[in-house]
Write an enzyme that holds these catalytic residues in place. Structure first.
Site, mmCIF file in Angstrom:
data_model
loop_
_atom_site.group_PDB
_atom_site.id
_atom_site.type_symbol
_atom_site.label_atom_id
_atom_site.label_comp_id
_atom_site.label_asym_id
_atom_site.label_seq_id
_atom_site.Cartn_x
_atom_site.Cartn_y
_atom_site.Cartn_z
ATOM 1 N N VAL A 98 0.864 -1.178 0.000
ATOM 2 C CA VAL A 98 0.000 0.000 0.000
ATOM 3 C C VAL A 98 0.903 1.231 0.000
ATOM 4 O O VAL A 98 1.871 1.291 0.776
ATOM 5 C CB VAL A 98 -0.902 0.029 1.252
ATOM 6 N N CYS A 99 0.601 2.204 -0.834
ATOM 7 C CA CYS A 99 1.391 3.433 -0.878
ATOM 8 C C CYS A 99 1.329 4.125 0.485
ATOM 9 O O CYS A 99 0.249 4.441 0.987
ATOM 10 C CB CYS A 99 0.868 4.364 -1.960
ATOM 11 N N VAL A 100 2.480 4.343 1.076
ATOM 12 C CA VAL A 100 2.550 4.886 2.430
ATOM 13 C C VAL A 100 1.961 6.295 2.510
ATOM 14 O O VAL A 100 1.238 6.612 3.455
ATOM 15 C CB VAL A 100 3.998 4.836 2.987
#
Length: 149
Positions: A98-100
Site C-alpha cells: 500500500v502506498c505509504v
C-alpha cells in the site's frame, strides 16, 4: 515470456471496480495455479528449474488504501474486501503493498510510521504493508501488464 499483470488498485473498497479487481486477481491466480500444475511434471522431466517470481503484482494506491484499514467496518451483507484480499494473499503468498503517503493521508498507519509521525497507534490490516512509490516503479520496470481498477 509472458508479462506479469500489475493490478494498480485506486478505487475505494466500496466501489464496484474494487470488487472487480479482486475477482480478476482470484481468477488469474486460479488459472495460473492450474497451468503450473499441468506443466510441473513436464518441467521436472526436462530439468527446468521453477521460476519463483510472483505471477501477479498488486499495488494499493489513493482511495484503495482504505482496503488496508483493519478498523474499517463492513456490514454482514457486504463482501469484506480486506478479509478477501487477506485470504487470497495467504493462499497464493501474494504481497499486498500500500502506498505509504496515500495511506497516511487517509488515516492508515503501521507501527513504524505511527512512531515516526507521532500518531496514536496503528490500524493496518494483517498482510498489508506500507511502501513507497519506488516499489510501484520497480514493479513497472519489468515485463508487466498494467491494469488499473
Amino acid at each position: 515470456m509472458n508479462a506479469t499483470p500489475l493490478l494498480l488498485i485506486t478505487t475505494d473498497p466500496t466501489q464496484p471496480l474494487a470488487h472487480l479487481a479482486l475477482r480478476y486477481a482470484r481468477t488469474f491466480l486460479k488459472q495460473m495455479k492450474l497451468q503450473q500444475t499441468q506443466l510441473a511434471d513436464e518441467r521436472h522431466e526436462r530439468g527446468i528449474i521453477e521460476n519463483d517470481t510472483q505471477p501477479l503484482n498488486v499495488f494499493f494506491y489513493a482511495d484503495a488504501a482504505h482496503t488496508a484499514n483493519r478498523l474499517r467496518w463492513q456490514s454482514a451483507d457486504q463482501t469484506d474486501l480486506t478479509q478477501e484480499w487477506q485470504a487470497l494473499a495467504k493462499q497464493y503468498q501474494l504481497s499486498l503493498p500500500v502506498c505509504v503517503s496515500t495511506a497516511l493521508s487517509r488515516g492508515i498507519s503501521d507501527s513504524d510510521n505511527s512512531t515516526r509521525h507521532q500518531l496514536n497507534g496503528e490500524n493496518i490490516a494483517d498482510g498489508f504493508h506500507l511502501v513507497g512509490l519506488s516499489e510501484l516503479a520497480i514493479m513497472m520496470q519489468g515485463n508487466c501488464r498494467l491494469l488499473q481498477f
